[in-house]
Scaffold this motif. Structure first.
Motif, mmCIF file in Angstrom:
data_model
loop_
_atom_site.group_PDB
_atom_site.id
_atom_site.type_symbol
_atom_site.label_atom_id
_atom_site.label_comp_id
_atom_site.label_asym_id
_atom_site.label_seq_id
_atom_site.Cartn_x
_atom_site.Cartn_y
_atom_site.Cartn_z
ATOM 1 N N ALA B 300 0.833 -1.199 0.000
ATOM 2 C CA ALA B 300 0.000 0.000 0.000
ATOM 3 C C ALA B 300 0.868 1.250 0.000
ATOM 4 C CB ALA B 300 -0.910 -0.011 1.223
ATOM 5 N N HIS B 301 1.950 1.204 0.758
ATOM 6 C CA HIS B 301 2.812 2.376 0.905
ATOM 7 C C HIS B 301 3.459 2.779 -0.418
ATOM 8 C CE1 HIS B 301 5.902 4.984 2.674
ATOM 9 N NE2 HIS B 301 6.705 4.418 1.804
ATOM 10 N N ILE B 302 3.904 1.781 -1.183
ATOM 11 C CA ILE B 302 4.544 2.100 -2.465
ATOM 12 C C ILE B 302 3.583 2.916 -3.320
ATOM 13 C CG2 ILE B 302 5.199 1.042 -4.664
ATOM 14 C CD1 ILE B 302 6.715 -1.038 -3.091
ATOM 15 N N LEU B 303 2.307 2.536 -3.311
ATOM 16 C CA LEU B 303 1.345 3.241 -4.155
ATOM 17 C C LEU B 303 1.035 4.633 -3.627
ATOM 18 C CD1 LEU B 303 -1.055 0.298 -4.984
ATOM 19 C CD2 LEU B 303 0.728 1.287 -6.413
ATOM 20 N N TYR B 304 0.692 4.755 -2.341
ATOM 21 C CA TYR B 304 0.289 6.105 -1.903
ATOM 22 C C TYR B 304 1.477 7.032 -1.756
ATOM 23 C CZ TYR B 304 0.913 4.461 3.016
ATOM 24 O OH TYR B 304 1.390 3.952 4.196
ATOM 25 N N LYS B 305 2.665 6.486 -1.423
ATOM 26 C CA LYS B 305 3.823 7.379 -1.319
ATOM 27 C C LYS B 305 4.227 7.870 -2.698
ATOM 28 C CE LYS B 305 5.832 8.441 1.814
ATOM 29 N NZ LYS B 305 5.632 9.673 2.613
ATOM 30 N N ALA B 306 4.146 6.991 -3.690
ATOM 31 C CA ALA B 306 4.422 7.428 -5.058
ATOM 32 C C ALA B 306 3.419 8.503 -5.455
ATOM 33 C CB ALA B 306 4.340 6.247 -6.017
ATOM 34 N N LEU B 307 2.165 8.310 -5.081
ATOM 35 C CA LEU B 307 1.129 9.294 -5.400
ATOM 36 C C LEU B 307 1.451 10.647 -4.764
ATOM 37 C CD1 LEU B 307 -1.600 10.049 -6.562
ATOM 38 C CD2 LEU B 307 -2.706 8.940 -4.635
ATOM 39 N N LEU B 308 1.900 10.628 -3.505
ATOM 40 C CA LEU B 308 2.254 11.872 -2.832
ATOM 41 C C LEU B 308 3.440 12.547 -3.524
ATOM 42 C CD1 LEU B 308 1.923 10.603 0.843
ATOM 43 C CD2 LEU B 308 0.468 12.273 -0.261
ATOM 44 N N PHE B 309 4.457 11.748 -3.887
ATOM 45 C CA PHE B 309 5.602 12.330 -4.585
ATOM 46 C C PHE B 309 5.194 12.841 -5.969
ATOM 47 C CE2 PHE B 309 8.588 10.788 -1.445
ATOM 48 C CZ PHE B 309 9.635 11.686 -1.566
ATOM 49 N N MET B 310 4.219 12.167 -6.592
ATOM 50 C CA MET B 310 3.722 12.651 -7.879
ATOM 51 C C MET B 310 3.042 14.006 -7.707
ATOM 52 S SD MET B 310 1.995 9.294 -9.603
ATOM 53 C CE MET B 310 2.863 7.769 -9.873
ATOM 54 N N GLY B 311 2.224 14.138 -6.669
ATOM 55 C CA GLY B 311 1.508 15.390 -6.429
ATOM 56 C C GLY B 311 2.466 16.528 -6.128
ATOM 57 N N ALA B 312 3.394 16.272 -5.194
ATOM 58 C CA ALA B 312 4.377 17.299 -4.850
ATOM 59 C C ALA B 312 5.277 17.571 -6.049
ATOM 60 C CB ALA B 312 5.205 16.852 -3.648
ATOM 61 N N GLY B 313 5.592 16.510 -6.821
ATOM 62 C CA GLY B 313 6.424 16.672 -8.005
ATOM 63 C C GLY B 313 5.716 17.505 -9.062
ATOM 64 N N ALA B 314 4.393 17.346 -9.173
ATOM 65 C CA ALA B 314 3.639 18.144 -10.141
ATOM 66 C C ALA B 314 3.769 19.626 -9.818
ATOM 67 C CB ALA B 314 2.167 17.726 -10.133
ATOM 68 N N VAL B 315 3.691 19.948 -8.521
ATOM 69 C CA VAL B 315 3.846 21.354 -8.120
ATOM 70 C C VAL B 315 5.255 21.840 -8.457
ATOM 71 C CG1 VAL B 315 3.924 22.919 -6.150
ATOM 72 C CG2 VAL B 315 2.116 21.207 -6.315
ATOM 73 N N LEU B 316 6.256 21.024 -8.146
ATOM 74 C CA LEU B 316 7.636 21.408 -8.431
ATOM 75 C C LEU B 316 7.852 21.570 -9.933
ATOM 76 C CD1 LEU B 316 10.603 21.807 -7.666
ATOM 77 C CD2 LEU B 316 10.873 19.346 -7.614
ATOM 78 N N GLU B 317 7.284 20.650 -10.711
ATOM 79 C CA GLU B 317 7.441 20.695 -12.167
ATOM 80 C C GLU B 317 6.845 21.979 -12.749
ATOM 81 O OE1 GLU B 317 8.782 18.191 -14.045
ATOM 82 O OE2 GLU B 317 8.185 18.795 -16.067
ATOM 83 N N MET B 318 5.674 22.361 -12.239
ATOM 84 C CA MET B 318 4.962 23.476 -12.850
ATOM 85 C C MET B 318 5.352 24.832 -12.272
ATOM 86 S SD MET B 318 3.572 21.590 -14.943
ATOM 87 C CE MET B 318 2.789 22.841 -15.954
ATOM 88 N N THR B 319 5.852 24.851 -11.019
ATOM 89 C CA THR B 319 6.213 26.137 -10.421
ATOM 90 C C THR B 319 7.713 26.298 -10.253
ATOM 91 O OG1 THR B 319 6.170 25.316 -8.150
ATOM 92 C CG2 THR B 319 4.085 26.102 -9.063
ATOM 93 N N GLY B 320 8.447 25.190 -10.288
ATOM 94 C CA GLY B 320 9.879 25.254 -10.027
ATOM 95 C C GLY B 320 10.201 25.435 -8.549
ATOM 96 N N ARG B 321 9.200 25.346 -7.701
ATOM 97 C CA ARG B 321 9.440 25.527 -6.266
ATOM 98 C C ARG B 321 8.967 24.312 -5.488
ATOM 99 N NH1 ARG B 321 7.234 31.676 -5.272
ATOM 100 N NH2 ARG B 321 8.076 32.556 -7.200
ATOM 101 N N SER B 322 9.688 24.007 -4.409
ATOM 102 C CA SER B 322 9.243 22.896 -3.580
ATOM 103 C C SER B 322 9.177 23.270 -2.110
ATOM 104 C CB SER B 322 10.169 21.698 -3.770
ATOM 105 O OG SER B 322 11.455 22.006 -3.319
ATOM 106 N N LYS B 323 9.530 24.513 -1.773
ATOM 107 C CA LYS B 323 9.475 24.908 -0.360
ATOM 108 C C LYS B 323 8.109 25.492 -0.053
ATOM 109 C CE LYS B 323 14.325 25.943 -0.184
ATOM 110 N NZ LYS B 323 15.165 27.027 -0.681
ATOM 111 N N LEU B 324 7.527 25.016 1.038
ATOM 112 C CA LEU B 324 6.189 25.481 1.395
ATOM 113 C C LEU B 324 6.176 26.987 1.634
ATOM 114 C CD1 LEU B 324 4.870 22.674 3.741
ATOM 115 C CD2 LEU B 324 4.264 23.132 1.378
ATOM 116 N N SER B 325 7.301 27.556 2.129
ATOM 117 C CA SER B 325 7.325 28.988 2.397
ATOM 118 C C SER B 325 7.251 29.800 1.103
ATOM 119 C CB SER B 325 8.586 29.351 3.186
ATOM 120 O OG SER B 325 9.735 28.842 2.543
ATOM 121 N N ASP B 326 7.529 29.182 -0.059
ATOM 122 C CA ASP B 326 7.425 29.886 -1.346
ATOM 123 C C ASP B 326 6.121 29.585 -2.062
ATOM 124 O OD1 ASP B 326 9.993 30.613 -0.821
ATOM 125 O OD2 ASP B 326 10.894 29.104 -2.124
#
Lengths: 82, 585
Positions: B300-326
């Motif tokens: 289960a973890h492999i699937l939902y953790k990958a999903l979380l990294f995909m979601g956070a990665g989508a934000v990084l991909e589209m904004t170039g930022r990964s810090k919550l303060s930005d």
């Protein structure tokens, strides 16, 4: 756009959502008095509402303690390692 | 033997075709390859395949049983989702590195002897580091080297343990080790495995390297290294008390750091430590229920953790930022990414009807039934922290919170499809746990949807939410980093470099001076004597040879122009070709 609007609607009705959540909290504690308990492994399993207190206190402690540590020893400037 | 194809071979040999395929074909190929490997795993029947004698060692490439099958099942499934997510990437080195990495992971999963384990173990480390380096920033290059050094260190511990064990058992069989008979050799092997499972205090490489990997690279990395380590621990070390305790320490340690972290993918990395902690604890408790739990949770973890990294990665991909303060206020522009991310968030938090609810509870119940109430309660405390930082803090400050002024688009379609599919699987496992339970090594009698479990979970989650909103202001992300155990090796290494620059280089300079003034004078005197002889006799012969040598030297120099990373890539390529050819023969 549909999804953004749906989320916006939820945000606009924050008061209603809050009320629902509070009601849900009360309901879960009430239900916890009624449910059968098979073979409890821990004293908290026998006390109705124990896990509510556990979740709430655990959350507050985690934030307080870790933020305290972050502001004293763990937190550093971003260029700390050069 | 004839009908059994090692899925690792598909990935490792399949990797070499990637650079030669044109655009659309490459995309089809990158999806067909993992799909075929997944089909292969589905078709497998338990047994021992591909075993042979080599230098007096019994080599077993394919041990297929229920334990290896459940991991191979999710590894191949995950590779499909990962390649789908990275389908838009133009850089061929990333899917190639991922192929070697996944191949290594599957090689370990089916290995029946320590030699095979070790070879594929190293392949994983070298394959994955290129997913970090592919980001091509100064920070990722440095983090990649630290990652590699730590894994080489872990590999050496493992190798030392394997040698010592061979000395006193006389074989290399990769089998269950009883705790009573474990000595130095066994604990060295355990330490080597534990480093890959990010067991505290050998964990710091994980939150150091994963956030520096490429967007798609991190999705692969979060799935394989730690879960392969869980597999080998479950294979060899079930019931080791030290694992039960360290696993629970990991669950708490990870959530503590995640509470104060600022970088999205670093928060998720700390939660890998925390979640893998549940699995390590499950292995350490060692009962059938707990071991089932460790496997189910890994799945289960492999699937939902990958999903979380995909979601956070989508934000990084589209904004170039990964810090919550930005970040902040993205919900208007990336609502689908938010929804998929939240599915991952509530799955990891163990919401009823999502995958974490049916997998984590096996381990927690396992701890209870084995009469470890303290371990059980600490694991429940860790799930408070999980919901707090992954389920609430991260999405709140990335998609809501203050408006950062960013107006990104949703990510490319293939990324959305990968997230959507993974979300569906998280939900499917949650509502139909039997599909997962049937894969587990032992028969499952546990029912996750009991009234008591339901009530306990809902209470914990609701009141964690209350605590979060009460202390929301306190949690505002700060542009800071937090010290962890990597401090030790980063500072010690920096100290070593300083010593090298000052003391050693000083001594070297002094020696060079002495050499120049004294030795050169003597040499010159000799040389004058020789040159007289030389000019008359040998010149004619030597000149011709010298021109030839210089020509060859120039060719060598051209080949040596690259940097260390290119050498490593080349060495790896040669290594894989040799291994691949050997296996086929």
């Amino acid at each position: 756009m549909i999804w953004a609007n749906a989320i916006q609607t939820l945000r606009d009705n924050l008061k209603t959502i809050k009320t629902i959540l509070y009601a849900l909290m009360a309901l879960t504690i009430a239900v916890d008095f009624l449910i059968p308990r098979h073979e409890p492994h821990f004293f908290g399993d026998k006390i109705p509402g124990f896990w509510s207190v556990f979740g709430f206190v655990g959350c507050l402690l985690l934030i307080k303690v870790m933020k305290g540590l972050a502001h004293t020893i763990l937190g550093q400037r971003e260029d700390y390692y050069g | 033997m004839d009908s059994w194809i090692h899925p690792a071979l598909l990935y490792i040999l399949g990797a070499f075709l990637i650079p030669f395929l044109p655009g659309r074909f490459k995309q089809v190929y990158l999806l067909a390859l993992p799909a075929y490997a997944f089909y292969q795993v589905l078709q497998m029947t338990p047994g021992v395949y591909g075993s042979f004698q080599y230098l007096g060692f019994e080599i077993v490439l394919g041990r297929v049983d229920k334990l290896s099958l459940v991991f191979a099942h999710v590894f191949t499934l995950m590779s499909f989702l990962g390649f789908l997510y990275g389908l838009h990437v133009k850089d061929d080195s990333q899917p190639m590195a991922a192929c070697f990495y996944i191949g290594g992971s599957l090689g370990v999963t089916f290995a029946g002897d320590y030699l095979t384990v070790f070879i594929f173990w190293e392949m994983m480390a070298f394959g994955s580091v290129f997913l970090v380096w592919a980001r091509k920033t100064a920070a990722s290059t440095a983090a990649g080297y630290r990652y590699l050094l730590m894994h080489i260190f872990g590999g050496l511990l493992l190798l030392a343990g394997i040698f010592l064990r061979y000395q006193h058992t006389g074989n290399l069989d990769f089998v269950l080790i009883p705790e009573a008979g474990a000595g130095l050799a066994e604990y060295l092997i355990l330490a080597g495995f534990a480093l890959n499972a990010a067991v505290f205090p050998l964990h710091a490489w994980l939150p150091d390297a994963y956030p520096e990997a490429t967007v798609t690279g991190a999705v692969f990395m979060c799935a394989y290294t730690t879960k392969t380590a869980v597999y080998v621990l479950a294979r060899a070390f079930p019931g080791f008390d030290v694992l039960a305790v360290m696993g629970v320490v990991m669950t708490i340690y990870g959530v503590c750091y995640a509470t104060i972290e600022n970088d999205m993918r670093r928060i998720l990395s700390y939660h890998i430590i925390s979640q893998v902690g549940y699995m390590v604890a499950g292995v350490g408790i060692g009962t059938e229920l707990a071991l089932n739990g460790a496997c189910a949770h890994a799945y289960a973890h492999i699937l939902y953790k990958a999903l979380l990294f995909m979601g956070a990665g989508a934000v990084l991909e589209m904004t170039g930022r990964s810090k919550l303060s930005d970040l902040g206020g993205l919900y208007k522009y990336m609502p689908l990414s938010l929804i998929f991310y939240v599915v991952g968030g509530i799955s990891i938090s163990g919401f009823p009807f999502f995958s974490g609810f049916v997998s984590k509870s096996l381990i927690v119940a396992g701890a209870g039934e084995a009469h470890h109430p303290l371990l059980m309660v600490l694991m429940l405390l860790a799930s408070v922290g999980t919901f707090l930082s992954v389920g609430l803090k991260l999405p709140y400050f990335a998609w809501f919170g203050k408006d950062s002024g960013l107006q990104p688009k949703e990510p490319p379609k293939n990324m959305l499809w990968a997230m959507g599919l993974t979300s569906f699987l998280c939900f499917f496992i949650g509502v139909y746990p039997q599909a997962l339970y049937e894969l587990l090594p032992f028969p499952v009698t546990y029912h996750p949807y009991s009234a008591a479990h339901f009530s306990e979970t809902v209470q914990i989650l609701l009141f964690t939410g209350l605590g979060f909103f009460l202390l929301l202001k306190k949690l505002t992300p700060e542009a800071k980093i937090n010290l962890d155990f990597d401090w030790f090796y980063r500072k010690v290494l920096a100290g070593f470099m300083w010593f090298d620059r000052t003391a050693i280089q000083g001594a070297d300079n002094w020696w060079s001076n002495l050499y120049r003034t004294l030795a050169l004078k003597i040499l010159m005197a000799f040389a004058r004597g020789f040159s007289r002889f030389d000019r008359w006799g040998i010149d004619g012969v030597v000149d011709n040879v010298a021109y030839g040598t210089r020509g060859l030297g120039d060719k060598f120099r051209a080949a040596q122009g690259g940097n260390l990373q290119q050498y490593l890539a080349l060495a790896m390529l040669i290594f894989f070709v040799v291994i691949g050819v050997y296996i086929i023969w």
